[in-house]
Enzyme design. Structure first.
Site, mmCIF file in Angstrom:
data_model
loop_
_atom_site.group_PDB
_atom_site.id
_atom_site.type_symbol
_atom_site.label_atom_id
_atom_site.label_comp_id
_atom_site.label_asym_id
_atom_site.label_seq_id
_atom_site.Cartn_x
_atom_site.Cartn_y
_atom_site.Cartn_z
ATOM 1 N N ASP A 283 -8.137 0.627 -46.432
ATOM 2 C CA ASP A 283 -7.952 1.598 -45.359
ATOM 3 C C ASP A 283 -7.703 3.004 -45.896
ATOM 4 O OD1 ASP A 283 -7.682 2.066 -42.453
ATOM 5 O OD2 ASP A 283 -5.619 2.611 -42.958
ATOM 6 N N ARG A 284 -7.267 3.096 -47.173
ATOM 7 C CA ARG A 284 -7.003 4.413 -47.761
ATOM 8 C C ARG A 284 -8.286 5.146 -48.144
ATOM 9 N NH1 ARG A 284 -2.190 6.240 -46.299
ATOM 10 N NH2 ARG A 284 -0.673 4.542 -46.397
ATOM 11 N N LEU A 364 -5.484 5.876 -36.398
ATOM 12 C CA LEU A 364 -6.316 7.037 -36.061
ATOM 13 C C LEU A 364 -7.083 7.596 -37.259
ATOM 14 C CD1 LEU A 364 -3.783 8.915 -33.755
ATOM 15 C CD2 LEU A 364 -5.824 7.685 -33.035
ATOM 16 N N ARG A 365 -6.986 6.909 -38.396
ATOM 17 C CA ARG A 365 -7.711 7.423 -39.566
ATOM 18 C C ARG A 365 -9.213 7.459 -39.322
ATOM 19 N NH1 ARG A 365 -4.140 4.327 -43.176
ATOM 20 N NH2 ARG A 365 -2.580 5.757 -43.982
ATOM 21 N N GLY A 366 -9.727 6.478 -38.601
ATOM 22 C CA GLY A 366 -11.160 6.445 -38.310
ATOM 23 C C GLY A 366 -11.613 7.671 -37.547
#
Length: 426
Positions: A283-284, A364-366
């Site tokens: 995910d990073r 919300l990174r996407g």
């Protein structure tokens, strides 16, 4: 390529050592006398390099605020000579195919805040070669001279502690221009080599906070590349996660604490057959590129011939692509300067978030990465406005690795993202 662009000695042992109490120099004795170990008192003194020694009941704690790590002219000259003697790198412009991977790498160079790239694919598909060929295209940045952390003279968040203190005192910071660093993280690296370590003996006997910066310090404001990242030891993965999350690396050794900025573009590559990556680390990575083996026979022959030419005479081969490399460098520099002026309509932002929500993307990174990548692509194409086509190109790479895994699902996650995009943006 045109298609791509167009679209340890302990503290106690040291202090009780006879060599320190009887045979050390007068400066060393003065340093040791400056350490007060009276129970119940709390004192903090500064000597020589400025080590602060607050003493609390029952134990001592050393707080290090400055780091004696200036790079000497001799070290700078040695670094320059080592760079000149490095083996030639395969030109980025000469790589045939693999447009998705190349685009993801270029977008991260244009906007480092995208958060890096995870490249997964078959063995022998040029993953490592492509990443390392990026070195020639990396632009120059302004750093504080003789600083081991590549501190940004204008951004306090990217400054080492010493540089920040000089700035607060109103001192003039000497600056130089240097190319963005690319640091390789070997699978067998130790934690001390990655994080850096502290020389406790030197700190106590000389009063100098001798910190040996690690790979994370060298990678600050640069690129950290981990080949076969899915085989990396868990304790090193934890270190990377911590630094990637906070942008700082903290070294805790023998009661001494040192922090320095560690903001880097994390690039990893690996073969999915050799093991999966931990979801926390996956995910990073801002973007995810999938690389497949070229099936076209003519294209395979061309790749083999180009590689044979490079192996026979690397310098001559690099010279044939010099003009293409320079053109690509100019496009990257232009895109980086244009990036701040690129705009994306509110309606497009809403649609991006709607795609993420309907795909059940956690967090919300996407959303953030898709917005940033679309802007970087528009800047690369020389435009100040993001279009739906820009989003269509980057959204599979920004979201495919963030979808929840369904063991019964046979459809590729990138296809699911494209289908959802078509449905929302139609």
């Amino acid at each position: 390529m045109a298609g791509l662009i167009g679209t340890s000695t302990s503290a106690t042992a040291l202090l009780t050592s006879p060599s320190i109490s009887s045979s050390s120099s007068s400066s060393s004795r003065a340093s040791i006398r400056a350490l007060s170990f009276n129970p119940g008192q709390s004192q903090g003194r500064r000597f020589y390099g400025g080590i602060g020694v607050p003493v609390k009941k029952g134990r001592s704690h050393f707080s290090v605020s400055n780091v004696a790590t200036e790079i000497s002219p001799a070290q700078q000259q040695a670094q320059k000579l080592s760079k000149e003697s490095q083996r030639p790198v395969y030109p980025f412009a000469a790589i045939v195919g693999q447009d998705e991977m190349k685009l993801c790498l270029l977008l991260n160079v244009i906007d480092p805040k995208i958060g890096g790239v995870m490249i997964m694919g078959d063995r022998g598909t040029g993953k490592s070669t492509t990443v390392r060929s990026l070195v020639d295209l990396l632009p120059e940045i302004t750093v504080v001279a003789a600083d081991p952390f590549n501190s940004d003279p204008e951004d306090p968040e990217s400054m080492g502690v010493e540089v920040r203190e000089k700035l607060l005192k109103g001192e003039q910071l000497p600056t130089i221009k240097t190319k963005i660093n690319m640091v390789d993280l070997p699978l067998g690296a130790t934690e001390d080599r990655v994080c850096g370590t502290i020389d406790i003996e030197k700190a106590l006997t000389e009063g100098v906070k001798a910190f040996e910066p690690g790979l994370l310090a060298k990678a600050n404001r640069g690129i950290l590349y981990v080949d076969e990242v899915n085989l990396l030891d868990d304790h090193l993965v934890d270190v990377l996660l911590d630094s990637a999350a906070s942008g700082w690396n903290t070294v805790e050794r023998e009661g001494i604490s040192i922090s320095h900025p560690a903001r880097f573009i994390l690039i990893g590559s690996g073969n999915p057959e050799e093991g999966e990556l931990r979801p926390q680390l996956l995910d990073r990575f801002g973007m995810h590129a999938q690389v497949g083996t070229v099936r076209d026979a003519e294209l395979r022959v061309k790749i083999v011939e180009e590689r044979a030419r490079f192996d026979k005479n690397p310098k001559e081969f690099r010279d044939t692509y010099k003009a293409d490399q320079e053109k690509l460098q100019e496009q990257i520099t232009s895109a980086r300067s244009r990036l701040s002026s690129v705009q994306i309509d509110h309606e497009l932002r809403v649609k991006i978030s709607k795609v993420c929500a309907e795909l059940n993307v956690d967090g919300l990174r996407g959303d953030i990465v898709t917005n940033r990548a679309a802007k970087a692509l528009a800047a690369l194409k020389g435009r100040d406005q993001v279009t739906a086509e820009d989003i269509a190109v980057v959204i599979p790479n920004c979201l495919r690795h963030r979808l929840r895994k369904d063991p019964l699902e046979s459809i590729d996650s990138g296809v699911l993202v494209i289908e959802k995009f078509s449905e929302v943006f139609s």
